[in-house]
Design a protein around this motif. Sequence first.
Motif, short mmCIF file in Angstrom:
data_model
loop_
_atom_site.label_atom_id
_atom_site.label_comp_id
_atom_site.label_asym_id
_atom_site.label_seq_id
_atom_site.Cartn_x
_atom_site.Cartn_y
_atom_site.Cartn_z
N PHE A 109 -31.85 56.71 90.87
CA PHE A 109 -31.21 55.86 91.03
C PHE A 109 -32.06 54.66 92.12
O PHE A 109 -33.68 55.78 92.41
CB PHE A 109 -29.95 56.29 92.12
CG PHE A 109 -28.62 56.62 91.37
CD1 PHE A 109 -29.01 57.73 91.13
CD2 PHE A 109 -27.97 55.73 91.26
CE1 PHE A 109 -27.36 58.05 90.29
CE2 PHE A 109 -27.11 55.91 90.24
CZ PHE A 109 -25.95 56.83 89.92
N LEU A 147 -22.46 58.89 91.76
CA LEU A 147 -22.11 58.34 90.90
C LEU A 147 -21.31 57.04 90.87
O LEU A 147 -21.00 56.77 92.78
CB LEU A 147 -19.92 58.42 90.93
CG LEU A 147 -19.12 60.37 90.59
CD1 LEU A 147 -18.25 60.67 91.06
CD2 LEU A 147 -19.79 60.76 89.31
N THR A 148 -21.31 55.88 90.30
CA THR A 148 -20.43 54.75 90.60
C THR A 148 -18.47 54.40 91.21
O THR A 148 -18.55 56.05 90.33
CB THR A 148 -21.05 53.50 89.54
OG1 THR A 148 -20.63 54.31 88.61
CG2 THR A 148 -22.74 53.20 89.57
N SER A 151 -17.13 53.17 89.02
CA SER A 151 -16.11 53.57 87.75
C SER A 151 -16.33 55.11 87.65
O SER A 151 -15.40 55.05 86.40
CB SER A 151 -16.40 52.54 86.76
OG SER A 151 -18.47 52.00 87.35
N ALA A 152 -17.15 55.23 87.81
CA ALA A 152 -17.00 56.90 86.63
C ALA A 152 -16.35 57.73 87.85
O ALA A 152 -16.40 59.08 87.30
CB ALA A 152 -18.41 57.16 87.35
N SER A 170 -20.88 48.45 84.29
CA SER A 170 -19.97 49.74 85.13
C SER A 170 -20.18 50.83 83.62
O SER A 170 -19.68 51.44 84.73
CB SER A 170 -19.00 49.24 85.10
OG SER A 170 -18.26 48.42 84.59
N TYR A 201 -23.12 54.95 83.22
CA TYR A 201 -22.77 56.23 83.93
C TYR A 201 -22.60 57.08 82.69
O TYR A 201 -23.04 57.61 82.38
CB TYR A 201 -22.06 56.29 85.12
CG TYR A 201 -20.26 55.60 84.94
CD1 TYR A 201 -19.51 54.85 84.63
CD2 TYR A 201 -19.73 57.36 84.28
CE1 TYR A 201 -18.41 54.68 84.09
CE2 TYR A 201 -18.39 56.99 83.79
CZ TYR A 201 -17.63 55.67 83.19
OH TYR A 201 -16.62 55.96 83.64
N ARG A 202 -21.24 56.05 81.63
CA ARG A 202 -21.41 56.95 80.55
C ARG A 202 -22.14 57.27 79.88
O ARG A 202 -22.02 58.32 78.91
CB ARG A 202 -19.81 56.54 80.20
CG ARG A 202 -18.79 56.66 79.24
CD ARG A 202 -18.74 58.15 79.51
NE ARG A 202 -17.79 58.76 78.55
CZ ARG A 202 -16.42 58.78 78.60
NH1 ARG A 202 -15.51 57.15 79.16
NH2 ARG A 202 -15.97 58.99 77.15
N ASP A 228 -12.69 58.66 85.52
CA ASP A 228 -13.44 59.53 84.56
C ASP A 228 -13.22 60.90 84.44
O ASP A 228 -12.71 61.54 84.11
CB ASP A 228 -15.12 59.10 84.10
CG ASP A 228 -15.35 59.09 82.66
OD1 ASP A 228 -16.50 59.12 82.11
OD2 ASP A 228 -13.58 58.01 81.85
#
Lengths: 363, 302
Positions: free
Chosen positions: A290, B288-289, B291-292, A346, A349-350, B295
């Motif tokens: 980050f 985490l963002t 959006s995470a 967005s 992260y996944r 999840d």
Amino acid sequence: MGRRGGGSGSAATMPGAERGSELSEQIEAFAARLRRGGERPRSEDTARQTLSLLRKIVGNGRWSRAGELMDLIRTEGQRMTAAQPSETTVGNMVRRVLKVIREEYGRLHGRSEESDQQESLHKLLTSGGLSEDFRTPYPSLRANVIEAINEMLIELEGTTDNIAMQALEHIHSNEVIMTIGYSRTVEAFLKEAARKRKFQVIVAECAPFCQGHEMAVRLSKENIETTVMSDAAIFAVMSRVNKVIIGTKTILANGALIAVSGTHTLALAAKHHSTPLIVCAPMFKLSPQFPNEEDSFHKFVSPQEVLPFTEGEILAKINVHCPVFDYVPPELITLFISNIGGNAPSYIYRLMSELYHPDDYEL
Amino acid sequence: MSTEDLIETFRAQLRDDPDVASAVAAIRALLGFLRQDRGETIQGLRNSLRDAIDTLSRVDSSVAVSSGGELFLRFISLTSLEYSDYSKCKEIMIERGEIFLTKVSLSRNKIAKLCHPFIRDGARILTHAYSRVVLRVLEAAVESKKRFSVFVTESQPDEAGQKMAKALRKLNIPVTVILDAAVGYIMEKVDLVLVGAEGVVESGGIINKIGTNQIAVCAKAQNKPFYVVAESFKFVRLFPLNQQDVPDRFKYKADTLKTGQNLTEEHPWIDYTSPSLITLLFTDLGVLTPSAVSDELIKLYL
């Protein structure tokens, strides 16, 4: 990292020790080349060289358990990344290999392949005790890991083509595309689209190194109508532009970019005119870091290009800087096109959780 | 275990260790309840646990207790799926419960380790009300030899900000208490905003002491990063779209709800901050963002 064969100097240990020191030399040479910087190395080449070195460590290194191998790779990885922190592909490849080792170990250990390797609330509630400690030796682990690394190398070969294949979906006839500097990925992307569509490209020259000129020359060789303009004119021209397509050096974990200096200006101008900003970058550029205090991504080179040494007296009175990279926040980006398809910022992260294991984020 | 005992255990936890999170105290009380439960079936256990959680919410109506209770119920369901024999199941639950409590006691330190690199030397931080996690993060930053100063909002109506300022002064951090109304004024001087959360909702937004939403809006307007630090047991299965959607039982104190008076005269204690205003969330599951977050919740509940 000299790994001398322990003990009696038998025929079996001598070649091992030689290979060990030769490997160590190769790693040292690689690190020295990174440290020197010099010509802009292609990220794909850096990634390929890193993977080959890591494959050699796995193949020839002295280790018997997965845990030892991971420590070995981690140490070498730290050495290589310390040589040039702004080359994030090196660290990314090291983390990929660490994840591969974990997966192969898990498979051999008989664990199911779900993502129960990741930290999650679910895991917090249901786990019964200690985490994996990678102690059990498996003889086939070496071969499995080497094969997985070979697969990664093959995947690396195809990244630019995979990205270019998606060009026709995004570029339409009679569009005006803007780009900045010279990105080989964007060049391939635009060339692929030019085979079937007719469009114009405006290239911002990206001072002070003016790589934009080279990009323009290469594009015009493919009969794409190209215009070069100075960075100062980006905002002025933006109203006529339909799309902005750029490459990047690194993609950060929050979806932000570390790209060539001048990209933030371009992104802000695009946001102001609501022009979509598309970033073409392969997945090996995704780094799990980050943007924070360490700011190790910054790289400054000789300010000779900005204000040449011949200017003389004035140099004593001023400070001149020449930063190479720029930070672009994720809100300004519309779409990432990578070798695995298009994704929104967005969603990064996944993708990250699929490529790297959380314990490896800090090498 | 009777209701009075349960409430007493819960209150005792909070009294003896003022640093413990209310959700953790709730889970500990529920674990004690589980130990002493004399039932023979999972169904019976779930029903008595639901009643126990209701009792605890009547004592402390915060989001944290609700999320802790929800998590505990989920934990029971997951464990009961694996073992059909009730007594074995109960043993495993108690064992896992202890392990879970040990893990979450480490979560604040994990978060502090993740978050303190984001505080640069010479930074000016704005925080809101009293948050133990934020305190731990700032402590970790001090331990890594960073110099920074803090602005704390006074946070009426209970002046929680003064409590925070006192704790920060003990750590030798230069701190200034500002009026809640002065947030817009001070925002240009600040480098980053760091707040805790009472609950993290499915959309990635947070529920926190009243005034947090205002701070987030000001921070967005002035392009300052807005960081949230929260432990993972604060994740709740709520999806509010606006302030109205947050259930009344979280907005007002338990005593106020009991009296049953007209709530339009009351001031709410919490508000909802939408995920578009939050830059990053620091949790013990990692950085985490927003959006995470959904999840993570899906992974747990589905």
